[in-house]
Enzyme design. Structure first.
Site, PDB file in Angstrom:
ATOM      1  N   SER A  27      19.597 -32.943  11.364  1.00  0.00           N
ATOM      2  CA  SER A  27      20.713 -32.150  11.726  1.00  0.00           C
ATOM      3  C   SER A  27      21.849 -31.945  10.829  1.00  0.00           C
ATOM      4  O   SER A  27      22.860 -32.116  11.140  1.00  0.00           O
ATOM      5  CB  SER A  27      21.229 -32.782  13.077  1.00  0.00           C
ATOM      6  OG  SER A  27      22.039 -31.863  13.785  1.00  0.00           O
ATOM      7  N   ASN A  79      22.029 -27.160   6.333  1.00  0.00           N
ATOM      8  CA  ASN A  79      21.592 -26.556   5.189  1.00  0.00           C
ATOM      9  C   ASN A  79      22.516 -25.311   4.622  1.00  0.00           C
ATOM     10  O   ASN A  79      22.806 -25.172   3.164  1.00  0.00           O
ATOM     11  CB  ASN A  79      20.041 -26.056   5.255  1.00  0.00           C
ATOM     12  CG  ASN A  79      19.485 -26.309   6.575  1.00  0.00           C
ATOM     13  OD1 ASN A  79      19.980 -26.493   7.390  1.00  0.00           O
ATOM     14  ND2 ASN A  79      18.118 -26.673   6.424  1.00  0.00           N
ATOM     15  N   CYS A  80      23.062 -24.533   5.467  1.00  0.00           N
ATOM     16  CA  CYS A  80      23.916 -23.412   5.160  1.00  0.00           C
ATOM     17  C   CYS A  80      25.098 -23.683   4.146  1.00  0.00           C
ATOM     18  O   CYS A  80      25.769 -23.052   3.797  1.00  0.00           O
ATOM     19  CB  CYS A  80      23.965 -22.716   6.481  1.00  0.00           C
ATOM     20  SG  CYS A  80      22.885 -22.431   7.475  1.00  0.00           S
ATOM     21  N   PRO A  84      -1.827 -25.154  23.964  1.00  0.00           N
ATOM     22  CA  PRO A  84      -0.750 -24.949  25.042  1.00  0.00           C
ATOM     23  C   PRO A  84      -0.139 -26.318  25.281  1.00  0.00           C
ATOM     24  O   PRO A  84       0.983 -26.124  25.923  1.00  0.00           O
ATOM     25  CB  PRO A  84      -1.659 -24.985  26.312  1.00  0.00           C
ATOM     26  CG  PRO A  84      -3.020 -25.310  25.849  1.00  0.00           C
ATOM     27  CD  PRO A  84      -3.396 -25.127  24.571  1.00  0.00           C
ATOM     28  N   GLY A 120      11.547 -22.190  14.424  1.00  0.00           N
ATOM     29  CA  GLY A 120      12.397 -22.059  13.191  1.00  0.00           C
ATOM     30  C   GLY A 120      11.533 -21.291  12.058  1.00  0.00           C
ATOM     31  O   GLY A 120      10.639 -20.390  12.310  1.00  0.00           O
ATOM     32  N   TYR A 159      41.495  -3.725  19.895  1.00  0.00           N
ATOM     33  CA  TYR A 159      42.252  -3.093  19.138  1.00  0.00           C
ATOM     34  C   TYR A 159      44.002  -3.385  19.165  1.00  0.00           C
ATOM     35  O   TYR A 159      44.514  -3.348  20.247  1.00  0.00           O
ATOM     36  CB  TYR A 159      42.627  -1.689  19.272  1.00  0.00           C
ATOM     37  CG  TYR A 159      43.525  -1.187  18.653  1.00  0.00           C
ATOM     38  CD1 TYR A 159      43.565  -1.141  17.310  1.00  0.00           C
ATOM     39  CD2 TYR A 159      44.423  -0.112  19.079  1.00  0.00           C
ATOM     40  CE1 TYR A 159      44.870  -0.234  16.630  1.00  0.00           C
ATOM     41  CE2 TYR A 159      45.376   0.584  18.600  1.00  0.00           C
ATOM     42  CZ  TYR A 159      45.532   0.329  17.139  1.00  0.00           C
ATOM     43  OH  TYR A 159      46.648   0.965  16.661  1.00  0.00           O
TER      44      TYR A 159
HETATM   45  P1  FAD Z   1      14.858 -26.798   8.528  1.00  0.00           P
HETATM   46  O1  FAD Z   1      16.122 -26.656   8.903  1.00  0.00           O
HETATM   47  O2  FAD Z   1      14.566 -26.686   7.177  1.00  0.00           O
HETATM   48  O3  FAD Z   1      14.235 -28.381   8.890  1.00  0.00           O
HETATM   49  C1  FAD Z   1      12.878 -28.794   8.886  1.00  0.00           C
HETATM   50  C2  FAD Z   1      12.879 -30.079   8.505  1.00  0.00           C
HETATM   51  O4  FAD Z   1      11.506 -30.538   8.794  1.00  0.00           O
HETATM   52  C3  FAD Z   1      13.273 -30.684   7.326  1.00  0.00           C
HETATM   53  O5  FAD Z   1      14.156 -31.758   7.309  1.00  0.00           O
HETATM   54  C4  FAD Z   1      12.047 -31.283   6.665  1.00  0.00           C
HETATM   55  O6  FAD Z   1      12.198 -32.532   5.984  1.00  0.00           O
HETATM   56  C5  FAD Z   1      11.173 -31.665   8.080  1.00  0.00           C
HETATM   57  N1  FAD Z   1       9.644 -31.635   8.019  1.00  0.00           N
HETATM   58  C6  FAD Z   1       8.782 -30.791   7.259  1.00  0.00           C
HETATM   59  N2  FAD Z   1       7.791 -31.194   7.408  1.00  0.00           N
HETATM   60  C7  FAD Z   1       7.676 -32.424   8.145  1.00  0.00           C
HETATM   61  C8  FAD Z   1       6.802 -33.450   8.375  1.00  0.00           C
HETATM   62  N3  FAD Z   1       5.280 -33.022   8.128  1.00  0.00           N
HETATM   63  N4  FAD Z   1       7.098 -34.587   8.986  1.00  0.00           N
HETATM   64  C9  FAD Z   1       8.352 -34.838   9.060  1.00  0.00           C
HETATM   65  N5  FAD Z   1       9.264 -33.941   8.767  1.00  0.00           N
HETATM   66  C10 FAD Z   1       8.916 -32.899   8.271  1.00  0.00           C
HETATM   67  N6  FAD Z   1      20.641 -19.641   7.643  1.00  0.00           N
HETATM   68  C11 FAD Z   1      21.512 -18.774   8.139  1.00  0.00           C
HETATM   69  O7  FAD Z   1      21.294 -18.277   9.234  1.00  0.00           O
HETATM   70  N7  FAD Z   1      22.904 -18.585   7.537  1.00  0.00           N
HETATM   71  C12 FAD Z   1      23.119 -19.283   6.351  1.00  0.00           C
HETATM   72  O8  FAD Z   1      24.099 -19.197   5.904  1.00  0.00           O
HETATM   73  C13 FAD Z   1      22.088 -19.952   5.692  1.00  0.00           C
HETATM   74  N8  FAD Z   1      22.376 -20.666   4.746  1.00  0.00           N
HETATM   75  C14 FAD Z   1      21.236 -21.308   4.092  1.00  0.00           C
HETATM   76  C15 FAD Z   1      21.444 -22.092   2.848  1.00  0.00           C
HETATM   77  C16 FAD Z   1      20.736 -22.616   2.335  1.00  0.00           C
HETATM   78  C17 FAD Z   1      20.746 -23.314   0.836  1.00  0.00           C
HETATM   79  C18 FAD Z   1      19.167 -22.979   2.874  1.00  0.00           C
HETATM   80  C19 FAD Z   1      18.270 -23.830   2.198  1.00  0.00           C
HETATM   81  C20 FAD Z   1      19.030 -22.429   4.016  1.00  0.00           C
HETATM   82  C21 FAD Z   1      19.887 -21.580   4.859  1.00  0.00           C
HETATM   83  N9  FAD Z   1      19.834 -20.876   5.645  1.00  0.00           N
HETATM   84  C22 FAD Z   1      20.680 -20.113   6.335  1.00  0.00           C
HETATM   85  C23 FAD Z   1      18.410 -21.079   6.567  1.00  0.00           C
HETATM   86  C24 FAD Z   1      18.495 -22.096   7.551  1.00  0.00           C
HETATM   87  O9  FAD Z   1      19.024 -23.065   7.187  1.00  0.00           O
HETATM   88  C25 FAD Z   1      17.269 -22.135   8.223  1.00  0.00           C
HETATM   89  O10 FAD Z   1      16.663 -20.784   8.721  1.00  0.00           O
HETATM   90  C26 FAD Z   1      17.048 -23.230   9.274  1.00  0.00           C
HETATM   91  O11 FAD Z   1      17.560 -24.727   8.854  1.00  0.00           O
HETATM   92  C27 FAD Z   1      15.477 -23.184   9.723  1.00  0.00           C
HETATM   93  O12 FAD Z   1      15.443 -24.246  10.678  1.00  0.00           O
HETATM   94  P2  FAD Z   1      14.084 -25.065  10.866  1.00  0.00           P
HETATM   95  O13 FAD Z   1      14.275 -26.230  11.927  1.00  0.00           O
HETATM   96  O14 FAD Z   1      13.066 -24.296  10.904  1.00  0.00           O
HETATM   97  O15 FAD Z   1      13.829 -25.951   9.501  1.00  0.00           O
END
Ligand code: FAD
Length: 554
Positions: A43, A46-47, A282, A288, A433
């Site tokens: 949690s 990343n953004c 299922p 994500g 407005y």
């Molecule tokens: P993530 O949030 O990436 O989480 C995936 C997690 O799964 C990771 O922590 C990884 O370690 C874990 N994982 C993967 N495989 C395994 C495994 N086999 N076992 C255990 N753990 C695992 N989006 C916006 O809408 N606005 C923004 O301004 C924006 N800015 C961003 C800036 C940056 C630098 C980055 C990198 C991304 C940004 N994004 C932004 C994109 C946004 O962060 C992602 O779309 C979002 O976090 C995706 O969520 P997720 O849960 O799919 O994956």
């Protein structure tokens, strides 16, 4: 007790995974929820990472939206960081997990499994890609490494490969840290989600802030001796010395687990899911960046790696697991990015995508209204582009760039699109407005009115890209001073204020393309001319739009 002992396991504990976990607990007090993440945090924002690198966010702890302790205390959710899920045994409904701290493996049984493993940054196999000083940015440890590298090497020059949202955010933040920044982008424009004539505003902003752009250039190799500075070599022979390289070349869905478990992938390589985020198994849901979903208003599969959809999908997956009927409506790619003093935002389809898909029954308008009432100090233009279907007027996409008020307009239009509204609805939209916030005719209303004028046949349009082949008259209806300051090549000049009196100077046999600064006076002139027996079209967006294209000024 209902759901007593039911086991919900979640892979990935950031945007999608954390949302799913918290929602699952709200829906079920008696089940067991375990989240696994191979990274040291869950949690996290990343953004916010680019702003942590730029030191705008100074404290790493501020990036942590929630900790494992908070999950445990507040939600009774068992969060196991530094635990990698290695395999899924679908038959036995078990996952195989490795504790990365002690290297020990174990299995966990599930009743429902949610995959939210995100995406991985692209690292093409180019010569020298693994040299020290070349980074990607996905995690807090990545950003820590970049910060440390800048401090330790006293980096002065950075090259960013890729001019998408993350590349541009990094450019701003590295300039903020005092680095000289170059961006190398393979496409002839920055920001692929917007069309080229809209990206120009952003390009100008970056150049104005000292960022060097290398558009239409792709990287061939990286060179550098250990400890010495790097060099980025492009295919056209440009060599850019660098102390730091950021790879921001896009992402690919993280699908290893899903693929090895035999889950179906879609045509774009993401995990295939239904509207309830259920995979081809299922008992397994996926959300994500790792999944592909449909684009609103079309059946096309899309990969849209954004935080909003990931969060909503996590919630929907949990709903589905507990028998609720929430459905994901699809993505629109609604996104916003700050680039120094500008904001750029977009939602829906862009013109490139529509044309690539072979669509022709759409129209484009440009407008440049102030972000609030012109009479109130400080109004700044919002450059907008709206795409809509012909003849229905369904809104297909919007792009906007400006110093203020951009995201609000794009958000309104994004919602309108989700609800399949038409441009006629925008004419009637009732919006906030007061002079410091907007105008009695908000830019959203104006966009609707302009588009509706086109559909009703009140304002035939001409487009900037057809200027080079235009055979008719080009008429500039601005005032003398404006014309003298610069005009489109070959244009004749008749200010709107004198047009009625000087109509005999115009050749009624030729089609007339009228333009002004932004399209408003052009519209008045077009109405006047067409009602007096001429064939006139208004150049959409006026000289302001034509200029972004490098429109021939003289
Ligand atoms: P993530 O949030 O990436 O989480 C995936 C997690 O799964 C990771 O922590 C990884 O370690 C874990 N994982 C993967 N495989 C395994 C495994 N086999 N076992 C255990 N753990 C695992 N989006 C916006 O809408 N606005 C923004 O301004 C924006 N800015 C961003 C800036 C940056 C630098 C980055 C990198 C991304 C940004 N994004 C932004 C994109 C946004 O962060 C992602 O779309 C979002 O976090 C995706 O969520 P997720 O849960 O799919 O994956």
């Amino acid at each position: 007790m209902e759901n007593e002992g039911r086991r919900i396991l979640i892979v990935g504990g950031v945007a999608g995974g954390a949302s799913a976990a918290a929602r699952a607990r709200r829906l079920c007090e008696h089940c067991t929820i375990v989240v696994f993440d191979r990274g040291p945090f869950v949690s996290f924002a990343n953004c916010g990472l680019p702003y942590y690198v730029g030191n705008v966010i100074e404290n790493e702890r501020d990036l942590l939206v929630a900790t494992p302790e908070l999950f445990r205390q507040r939600f009774d959710i068992d969060v196991r960081v530094e635990h990698e899920v290695l395999a899924i045994d679908r038959e036995a409904k078990r996952i195989h997990v490795r504790n990365l701290r002690d290297g020990k493996d174990f299995d966990e049984a599930y009743d429902a499994l949610i995959l939210s493993p995100g995406a991985k940054a692209l690292r093409p196999p180019l010569e020298g890609i693994d040299l020290p000083g070349i980074f990607v940015l996905r995690t807090i440890p990545d950003s820590r490494k970049i910060r440390a590298w800048i401090d330790e090497t006293r980096a002065k020059r950075a090259v960013i490969i890729g001019g998408g949202f993350i590349g541009l955010e990094m450019a701003e933040n590295l300039v903020h840290r005092g680095l000289q920044v170059h961006i190398v982008e393979m496409a002839p424009q920055l920001l692929p989600p917007v069309d080229p004539e809209m990206a120009v505003y952003v390009q100008e902003e970056l150049e104005g802030k000292g960022v060097a752009l290398h558009l239409g250039e792709s990287v061939r190799a990286f060179t550098g001796e250990a400890g010495a500075s790097l060099a980025v070599h492009t295919k056209t022979g440009t060599v850019l010395p660098a102390d730091l390289v950021i790879l921001a070349m896009g992402v690919r869905p993280e699908t290893r687990l899903a693929k090895e478990a035999g889950l179906e992938l879609g045509p774009r390589g993401g995990i295939r899911v239904d509207a309830q985020m259920r995979s081809s198994d299922p008992h397994i849901w996926a959300v994500g960046d790792a999944v592909e979903v449909s684009f609103v208003g079309s059946d096309d599969a899309a990969l849209v790696p954004l935080a909003g959809p990931a969060n909503r999908q996590g919630r929907i997956a949990a709903d589905a697991i507990f028998g609720r009927s929430s459905n994901f409506r699809g993505v629109q790619g609604t996104a916003v990015c700050g680039v120094f003093d500008l904001t750029v935002a977009a939602s829906g389809m862009n013109e490139k995508t529509l044309r690539r898909a072979g669509m022709t029954n759409f129209e484009t308008i440009y407008l440049h209204p102030g972000h609030h009432a012109g009479y109130y100090p400080g109004a700044k233009p919002i450059h907008m582009k709206l795409l809509f279907s012909v003849p229905e007027g369904r809104i297909l996409g919007v792009q906007a760039v400006g110093a203020a008020g951009v995201e609000r307009r794009v958000d309104v239009l994004s919602m309108a699109m989700q609800k399949e509204a038409t441009v006629f609805d925008l004419e009637e939209a009732e919006l906030c407005y007061a002079p410091q916030f907007g105008a009695a005719k908000d830019p959203v209303n104006l966009a609707g009115m302009i588009a509706a004028n086109v559909l009703r046949g009140d304002m035939p349009l001409a487009q900037w890209e057809d200027l080079p082949t235009h055979q008719g008259l080009l008429l500039d209806v601005r005032e003398e001073k404006e014309f003298a300051a610069g005009h489109l090549e070959g244009a004749i000049h008749l200010p709107l204020s004198e047009l009625r009196q000087r109509l005999d100077e115009l050749d009624s046999k030729r089609e007339i393309w009228v333009y002004c600064g932004v399209g408003q006076r052009g519209y008045y002139a077009t109405r006047l001319l067409n009602q007096r027996g001429f064939r006139a079209r208004n150049l959409s967006g006026g000289i302001t739009t034509a200029r972004t294209y490098g429109g021939n000024r003289s």
